[in-house]
Write a protein that holds these residues in place. Structure first.
Motif, PDB file in Angstrom:
ATOM      1  N   MET A 217     -17.528  71.600  90.121  1.00 12.28           N
ATOM      2  CA  MET A 217     -17.575  70.133  89.779  1.00 12.28           C
ATOM      3  C   MET A 217     -18.861  69.433  90.631  1.00 12.28           C
ATOM      4  O   MET A 217     -18.863  69.446  91.561  1.00 12.28           O
ATOM      5  CB  MET A 217     -16.353  69.414  90.299  1.00 12.28           C
ATOM      6  CG  MET A 217     -15.091  69.418  89.293  1.00 12.28           C
ATOM      7  SD  MET A 217     -13.881  68.697  90.000  1.00 12.28           S
ATOM      8  CE  MET A 217     -13.362  69.061  91.485  1.00 12.28           C
ATOM      9  N   ALA A 218     -19.527  68.945  89.953  1.00  9.01           N
ATOM     10  CA  ALA A 218     -20.880  68.491  90.433  1.00  9.01           C
ATOM     11  C   ALA A 218     -21.345  67.125  89.638  1.00  9.01           C
ATOM     12  O   ALA A 218     -21.186  67.075  88.347  1.00  9.01           O
ATOM     13  CB  ALA A 218     -22.181  69.284  90.627  1.00  9.01           C
ATOM     14  N   VAL A 223     -24.686  59.566  90.963  1.00  7.78           N
ATOM     15  CA  VAL A 223     -23.194  58.844  91.161  1.00  7.78           C
ATOM     16  C   VAL A 223     -22.425  59.965  91.688  1.00  7.78           C
ATOM     17  O   VAL A 223     -21.291  60.278  91.435  1.00  7.78           O
ATOM     18  CB  VAL A 223     -22.747  58.699  89.739  1.00  7.78           C
ATOM     19  CG1 VAL A 223     -23.403  57.310  88.957  1.00  7.78           C
ATOM     20  CG2 VAL A 223     -22.734  59.633  88.618  1.00  7.78           C
ATOM     21  N   ASN A 224     -23.026  60.642  92.866  1.00 10.35           N
ATOM     22  CA  ASN A 224     -22.204  61.636  93.438  1.00 10.35           C
ATOM     23  C   ASN A 224     -21.081  61.209  94.631  1.00 10.35           C
ATOM     24  O   ASN A 224     -20.102  61.929  94.737  1.00 10.35           O
ATOM     25  CB  ASN A 224     -23.020  62.754  94.130  1.00 10.35           C
ATOM     26  CG  ASN A 224     -23.775  61.799  94.928  1.00 10.35           C
ATOM     27  OD1 ASN A 224     -23.643  60.575  95.684  1.00 10.35           O
ATOM     28  ND2 ASN A 224     -24.888  62.544  95.825  1.00 10.35           N
ATOM     29  N   ASN A 225     -21.067  59.912  94.685  1.00 11.69           N
ATOM     30  CA  ASN A 225     -20.203  59.304  95.888  1.00 11.69           C
ATOM     31  C   ASN A 225     -18.846  58.714  94.982  1.00 11.69           C
ATOM     32  O   ASN A 225     -18.683  57.610  95.132  1.00 11.69           O
ATOM     33  CB  ASN A 225     -20.650  58.303  96.627  1.00 11.69           C
ATOM     34  CG  ASN A 225     -20.020  57.805  97.770  1.00 11.69           C
ATOM     35  OD1 ASN A 225     -18.874  58.631  97.993  1.00 11.69           O
ATOM     36  ND2 ASN A 225     -20.115  56.384  98.191  1.00 11.69           N
ATOM     37  N   LYS A 226     -18.164  59.625  94.404  1.00  5.47           N
ATOM     38  CA  LYS A 226     -16.904  59.348  93.333  1.00  5.47           C
ATOM     39  C   LYS A 226     -15.859  60.286  93.822  1.00  5.47           C
ATOM     40  O   LYS A 226     -15.370  61.046  93.099  1.00  5.47           O
ATOM     41  CB  LYS A 226     -17.165  59.478  92.143  1.00  5.47           C
ATOM     42  CG  LYS A 226     -18.235  58.424  91.589  1.00  5.47           C
ATOM     43  CD  LYS A 226     -17.624  57.117  91.480  1.00  5.47           C
ATOM     44  CE  LYS A 226     -18.638  56.105  90.756  1.00  5.47           C
ATOM     45  NZ  LYS A 226     -18.171  54.641  90.637  1.00  5.47           N
ATOM     46  N   LEU A 229     -12.664  60.830  91.441  1.00  9.16           N
ATOM     47  CA  LEU A 229     -13.033  61.345  90.453  1.00  9.16           C
ATOM     48  C   LEU A 229     -12.865  63.049  90.757  1.00  9.16           C
ATOM     49  O   LEU A 229     -11.915  63.727  89.921  1.00  9.16           O
ATOM     50  CB  LEU A 229     -14.218  61.550  89.824  1.00  9.16           C
ATOM     51  CG  LEU A 229     -14.580  62.279  88.501  1.00  9.16           C
ATOM     52  CD1 LEU A 229     -13.533  61.814  87.555  1.00  9.16           C
ATOM     53  CD2 LEU A 229     -16.060  61.997  88.043  1.00  9.16           C
ATOM     54  N   TYR A 230     -13.078  63.336  91.897  1.00 11.62           N
ATOM     55  CA  TYR A 230     -12.812  64.659  92.267  1.00 11.62           C
ATOM     56  C   TYR A 230     -11.189  65.170  92.520  1.00 11.62           C
ATOM     57  O   TYR A 230     -10.727  66.133  92.169  1.00 11.62           O
ATOM     58  CB  TYR A 230     -13.543  64.943  93.525  1.00 11.62           C
ATOM     59  CG  TYR A 230     -14.970  65.238  93.452  1.00 11.62           C
ATOM     60  CD1 TYR A 230     -15.687  66.345  92.894  1.00 11.62           C
ATOM     61  CD2 TYR A 230     -16.052  64.312  94.146  1.00 11.62           C
ATOM     62  CE1 TYR A 230     -17.070  66.317  92.883  1.00 11.62           C
ATOM     63  CE2 TYR A 230     -17.300  64.389  94.188  1.00 11.62           C
ATOM     64  CZ  TYR A 230     -17.902  65.488  93.424  1.00 11.62           C
ATOM     65  OH  TYR A 230     -19.253  65.687  93.283  1.00 11.62           O
ATOM     66  N   LYS A 231     -10.683  63.970  93.001  1.00 16.85           N
ATOM     67  CA  LYS A 231      -9.319  64.221  93.310  1.00 16.85           C
ATOM     68  C   LYS A 231      -8.606  64.186  91.997  1.00 16.85           C
ATOM     69  O   LYS A 231      -7.580  64.727  91.687  1.00 16.85           O
ATOM     70  CB  LYS A 231      -8.733  62.946  94.021  1.00 16.85           C
ATOM     71  CG  LYS A 231      -9.325  62.775  95.469  1.00 16.85           C
ATOM     72  CD  LYS A 231      -8.819  61.348  96.421  1.00 16.85           C
ATOM     73  CE  LYS A 231      -9.505  61.630  97.646  1.00 16.85           C
ATOM     74  NZ  LYS A 231      -8.983  60.178  98.409  1.00 16.85           N
ATOM     75  N   LEU A 232      -9.050  63.217  91.095  1.00 13.27           N
ATOM     76  CA  LEU A 232      -8.417  63.328  89.642  1.00 13.27           C
ATOM     77  C   LEU A 232      -8.736  64.862  88.966  1.00 13.27           C
ATOM     78  O   LEU A 232      -7.533  65.136  88.579  1.00 13.27           O
ATOM     79  CB  LEU A 232      -9.210  62.239  88.932  1.00 13.27           C
ATOM     80  CG  LEU A 232      -8.735  62.004  87.483  1.00 13.27           C
ATOM     81  CD1 LEU A 232      -6.956  61.390  87.537  1.00 13.27           C
ATOM     82  CD2 LEU A 232      -9.268  61.235  86.582  1.00 13.27           C
ATOM     83  N   CYS A 233      -9.679  65.281  89.151  1.00 11.98           N
ATOM     84  CA  CYS A 233      -9.933  66.598  88.629  1.00 11.98           C
ATOM     85  C   CYS A 233      -9.144  67.797  89.275  1.00 11.98           C
ATOM     86  O   CYS A 233      -8.343  68.540  88.582  1.00 11.98           O
ATOM     87  CB  CYS A 233     -11.269  67.064  88.840  1.00 11.98           C
ATOM     88  SG  CYS A 233     -12.717  65.945  87.601  1.00 11.98           S
ATOM     89  N   ILE A 234      -9.022  67.748  90.790  1.00 13.40           N
ATOM     90  CA  ILE A 234      -8.091  68.622  91.346  1.00 13.40           C
ATOM     91  C   ILE A 234      -6.726  68.343  90.938  1.00 13.40           C
ATOM     92  O   ILE A 234      -6.009  69.571  90.710  1.00 13.40           O
ATOM     93  CB  ILE A 234      -8.366  68.328  92.704  1.00 13.40           C
ATOM     94  CG1 ILE A 234      -9.774  68.757  93.354  1.00 13.40           C
ATOM     95  CG2 ILE A 234      -7.283  69.181  93.557  1.00 13.40           C
ATOM     96  CD1 ILE A 234     -10.242  68.596  94.652  1.00 13.40           C
ATOM     97  N   GLU A 235      -6.162  67.319  90.830  1.00 18.79           N
ATOM     98  CA  GLU A 235      -4.721  67.209  90.514  1.00 18.79           C
ATOM     99  C   GLU A 235      -4.479  67.504  88.972  1.00 18.79           C
ATOM    100  O   GLU A 235      -3.637  68.048  88.765  1.00 18.79           O
ATOM    101  CB  GLU A 235      -4.572  65.393  90.412  1.00 18.79           C
ATOM    102  CG  GLU A 235      -3.002  65.151  89.931  1.00 18.79           C
ATOM    103  CD  GLU A 235      -2.026  65.537  90.972  1.00 18.79           C
ATOM    104  OE1 GLU A 235      -0.920  65.998  90.528  1.00 18.79           O
ATOM    105  OE2 GLU A 235      -2.418  65.909  92.174  1.00 18.79           O
TER     106      GLU A 235
END
Length: 244
Positions: A217-218, A223-226, A229-235
């Motif tokens: 994921m990148a 807009v990398n300070n999100k 969104l990373y947490k949502l994808c991991i979940e």
């Protein structure tokens, strides 16, 4: 391959690029300072197009600073061609001024004069963004005319600068993923993702992803300070048999 590469970039990338063997030079310091301010503001605004548009006239000024400083540095040097990012106004300008081949790099999808990809994207922008673009058009056109007279070259509509023609194009994706792929002739070379041997040391646990399915994921640099969104994808992916 025997090429001697001179690479102009921002200070933060100099040490990394030096490790490739290129001769690395820094671009205009005042241009870097302004672009850092713009990037910081874009991150605060979530990368919205409207935030970028309001800075566009000043960004044209920064590209002029970069162009002028590079031209002064290379006035007694000879180059066979210029490779530049699709969004680099300076790269194409310098190639035209020096009358040498221009090779355009596209990090994702490429633009083509007959393709409506970017026009469709433009139509999808919010109405206020389009209004902002129109409000800036007169100022941008004035700057365009000034630069044409200064450099003695023809410059396209700066609001559509990504359609500026080059002699050759390197596209870092597969033709399979390119919209309107049938329009792109032989001067567009689809080379796939840019993956090279890394010369720098890292503590990333590469052994943990060997022989595993991996999701990478990148969000790029704007807009990398999100973290949400990373947490949502991991979940969403946590129950699948793969590494994230």
């Amino acid at each position: 391959r025997g090429e001697n590469i001179t690479y102009y970039t921002s200070d933060i990338y100099i040490e990394k690029i030096k490790k490739t063997g290129a001769n690395v030079r820094s671009i205009s310091q005042r241009a870097q300072s302004f672009m850092n301010e713009v990037m910081t503001q874009l991150q605060k605004d979530g990368g919205r197009s409207g935030a970028l548009i309001k800075h566009l006239p000043k960004m044209i000024d920064t590209m002029e600073w970069v162009t002028d400083e590079i031209l002064a540095e290379i006035k007694d040097e000879h180059f066979d061609y210029v490779i530049y990012d699709a969004q680099s106004f300076s790269g194409k300008c310098i190639a035209d001024i020096k009358n040498i081949p221009a090779i355009c790099m596209w990090t994702t999808f490429a633009s083509h004069p007959k393709s409506n990809l970017f026009e469709e994207m433009r139509k999808q922008m919010e109405r206020k963004v389009l209004k902002s673009m129109e409000e800036k058009k007169a100022e941008i056109t004035k700057k365009k005319t000034k630069l044409e007279q200064k450099y003695g070259i023809k410059i396209p509509d700066l609001l559509q600068s990504m359609r500026w023609e080059a002699d050759f194009h390197l596209v870092f994706t597969s033709r399979y993923f390119q919209p309107d792929a049938d329009l792109f002739e032989d001067e567009y070379l689809f080379v796939g993702p840019s993956i090279a041997d890394r010369q720098d040391e890292t503590d990333f646990p590469m052994s943990e992803i060997v022989d595993n399915k991996v999701v990478y994921m990148a969000l790029g640099t704007i807009v990398n300070n999100k973290p949400e969104l990373y947490k949502l994808c991991i979940e969403a992916l946590k129950d699948l048999d793969l590494k994230i």
